[in-house]
Design an enzyme around this catalytic site. Sequence first.
Site, PDB file in Angstrom:
ATOM      1  N   LYS A   1       0.974  -1.195  -0.047  1.00  0.00           N
ATOM      2  CA  LYS A   1      -0.016   0.044   0.092  1.00  0.00           C
ATOM      3  C   LYS A   1       0.881   1.192   0.052  1.00  0.00           C
ATOM      4  O   LYS A   1       1.949   1.040   0.623  1.00  0.00           O
ATOM      5  CB  LYS A   1      -0.882  -0.093   1.279  1.00  0.00           C
ATOM      6  CG  LYS A   1      -1.943   0.938   1.265  1.00  0.00           C
ATOM      7  CD  LYS A   1      -2.846   0.692   2.550  1.00  0.00           C
ATOM      8  CE  LYS A   1      -3.825   1.841   2.771  1.00  0.00           C
ATOM      9  NZ  LYS A   1      -4.744   1.433   3.953  1.00  0.00           N
TER      10      LYS A   1
ATOM     11  N   SER B   1      -9.608   1.750   2.539  1.00  0.00           N
ATOM     12  CA  SER B   1      -8.329   2.608   2.011  1.00  0.00           C
ATOM     13  C   SER B   1      -7.505   1.710   1.135  1.00  0.00           C
ATOM     14  O   SER B   1      -6.534   2.259   0.344  1.00  0.00           O
ATOM     15  CB  SER B   1      -7.759   3.453   2.874  1.00  0.00           C
ATOM     16  OG  SER B   1      -7.065   2.783   3.844  1.00  0.00           O
ATOM     17  N   SER B   2      -7.248   0.502   1.303  1.00  0.00           N
ATOM     18  CA  SER B   2      -6.228  -0.426   0.720  1.00  0.00           C
ATOM     19  C   SER B   2      -6.850  -0.819  -0.694  1.00  0.00           C
ATOM     20  O   SER B   2      -6.740  -2.049  -1.013  1.00  0.00           O
ATOM     21  CB  SER B   2      -6.008  -1.516   1.556  1.00  0.00           C
ATOM     22  OG  SER B   2      -5.431  -1.230   2.762  1.00  0.00           O
TER      23      SER B   2
ATOM     24  N   ILE C   1      -8.076   0.828   9.706  1.00  0.00           N
ATOM     25  CA  ILE C   1      -8.425   1.565  10.784  1.00  0.00           C
ATOM     26  C   ILE C   1      -9.745   1.571  11.122  1.00  0.00           C
ATOM     27  O   ILE C   1     -10.408   1.974  12.020  1.00  0.00           O
ATOM     28  CB  ILE C   1      -7.799   3.052  10.722  1.00  0.00           C
ATOM     29  CG1 ILE C   1      -8.107   3.665  12.005  1.00  0.00           C
ATOM     30  CG2 ILE C   1      -8.575   3.802   9.725  1.00  0.00           C
ATOM     31  CD1 ILE C   1      -7.139   4.967  12.162  1.00  0.00           C
ATOM     32  N   GLY C   2     -10.727   1.026  10.035  1.00  0.00           N
ATOM     33  CA  GLY C   2     -12.046   0.863  10.022  1.00  0.00           C
ATOM     34  C   GLY C   2     -12.767  -0.052   9.131  1.00  0.00           C
ATOM     35  O   GLY C   2     -13.734   0.206   8.829  1.00  0.00           O
ATOM     36  N   GLY C   3     -11.753  -0.799   8.462  1.00  0.00           N
ATOM     37  CA  GLY C   3     -12.247  -1.628   7.586  1.00  0.00           C
ATOM     38  C   GLY C   3     -11.452  -1.581   6.224  1.00  0.00           C
ATOM     39  O   GLY C   3     -11.670  -2.067   5.309  1.00  0.00           O
ATOM     40  N   SER C   4     -10.245  -0.907   6.363  1.00  0.00           N
ATOM     41  CA  SER C   4      -9.473  -0.459   5.087  1.00  0.00           C
ATOM     42  C   SER C   4      -8.832  -1.612   4.515  1.00  0.00           C
ATOM     43  O   SER C   4      -8.501  -1.572   3.462  1.00  0.00           O
ATOM     44  CB  SER C   4      -8.489   0.528   5.457  1.00  0.00           C
ATOM     45  OG  SER C   4      -8.863   1.626   6.061  1.00  0.00           O
TER      46      SER C   4
END
Length: 627
Positions: free
Chosen positions: A190, A265-266, A286-289
């Site tokens: 990433k 985000s990934s 951090i929240g499902g990334s």
Amino acid sequence: MMSHMPTVTCESVGPPPERSEELVTGSPLPPRLRAPSSGVGARQDSTVQVIPVHLSRAAMLAAAACGIGAVLLLRGWMDSVRAAKKTRRARIRRDESFGLAEKAVKEFAEQNPGIDSNEVTALSLNELCKQLKDGELSPHAVLHAYIEKALQVSRRLNCSTEFLLESREQLREIETHQDGLLFGIPVSIKDNLNYKGHDSSCGVISKLDQPATADSVLVQVLKRQGAVPFVKTNVPQGLLNYDCSNPIYGQTLNPCNLQKTSGGSSGGEGALIAGGGSILGIGTDIGGSVRIPASFCGICGFKPTSGRLSLRGCASCVRGQKSVLSTAGCLAKDVDGLALCMKALLCEDMYFLDPTVPPVPFKEQVYSSTRPLRIGYYENDGMTLPSPGMSRALREVRELLEKAGHTIVPFTPPRLFYAMHELTIRGILADAGVSLLSNLKGSPIDPCLKDQTNSYKLPLIFRKICSFFLNPLYPRLANAIQGTCGVSSVTDLWKQHADVEDYTHEFIAEWRKLELDVVLCPMLGPAYNFGFCGKLTCASSYTALYNLVNFPAGAVPVSTVTQEDENELKHYKGNFGDIWDKTFKKAVTGGQGLPVAVQCVSLPWQDELCLRFMWEIEQLVKQHRNQ
């Protein structure tokens, strides 16, 4: 209010002192406005208009305001020029790396005409590892096969930001790492993972032209295990979003449907691996990334317990935030690939390079266990009603698990609204969004992030007023807005941290009361239409909850959206029938044929058990399809 001053005359004040004009106006009056004090021709009854004090001050204030405005406009223009230049340089670097990668692939193909790169990229991770270990394939052949495939996929999906051509140099000494578990395996990373000599932009222009001075710990461990990091992948602007678009590199597309987002985000990792351009990837969550792009793109993604893997050398736009913990994670096409990656990373090198990581090696006996599991289960967390495809897939997996001899127990996460609004949102945005916004200064805001940042830019008092008036009609929205106000003092921050700790133990107590091994729950999906992720932060509750309590969690694809699911979606009302439910319906519409996943969860530090549960589901689904 100041009353209007009368006209000042020589008669009314007598002969003016020598510097009276300067005292009144702030500077000497021009000669033509000066009154003659004596002498021939002097008119004793003449009057002289002197600029009133309050008008002169107003003029000065207006001039100052104009000056400040001009300076701000100039500064804004200069910032935009600098941002444009930095963006242009980043795109040039990307294009140059693509060109060099293409040249390298062509030269290798000319020198090795007998190698079929498609056969190489068709192998599973375990098969590829075996052939590399046995010498049937060379690391050079595998690397160039994946560079070639990654070029094709990236041009179609816009998922890569830069090829790491140093990877070819790494091959010169790769034989010294032949005992590594990932010997010769190309790995994508990433964008925010530091690789020496390359930017970790986080999708923000302010972090460009700041090449890393050293590899991140994860990259160093990968290299010591024989892996070859070869490409960096795209992210959303600022990382705090589950889309995948930024003003530097643009929007990443979903390989399953080019009209859908890859998630984030990934998201670059999810798209590249699902498209076949990488076999193993490292992201952050951090929240499902990690889990959301895995779900959207139809691959497997795993978020371990925070602290199990080193984050040293991973860039962030909210570094120092401790309420909701980020963690590194991995993405692959199957669960065995995730397990192999974790085995490789959880090694002595990790603990040596980052002594803050607990020296806990991978527990193979837990991952290989076949004992029946006691599984907690819920279909609806009360925040966002799952899409029809999500619900159907979850029920199908539950039935397969019951038939396989596992025990299913209803489970309800405690106080979810409190956990999301008061702990998760208020925790991540404890500074009311200031840190994120500071990283966005001088940069255009990407469309995927505008809905979020617009609210973060509002004054706190206005957010609180909005929350108050919205609460009777839209309580979810009102509470979320209130959460973005963050905390007001260090004392409040400490209390917030204590509240997170207390909630985590409350969650564990509910888990223990039911004697659960693991939990099966919905995984957000299918992939959204463009432009909806920033409007639906509420839907991340299924994944962000397990960052808050720091439980390991993973996504496993189990089905695809059917026409029946689409028909049922037409009647979707959600849990509240509010604007978020209506927006969610629009976001997932048109998803027929897209992958749908489920989420597996275990207690902290029981990462191997979570992976074992994911593997169990993967195998049961495969067996069911082959019947």
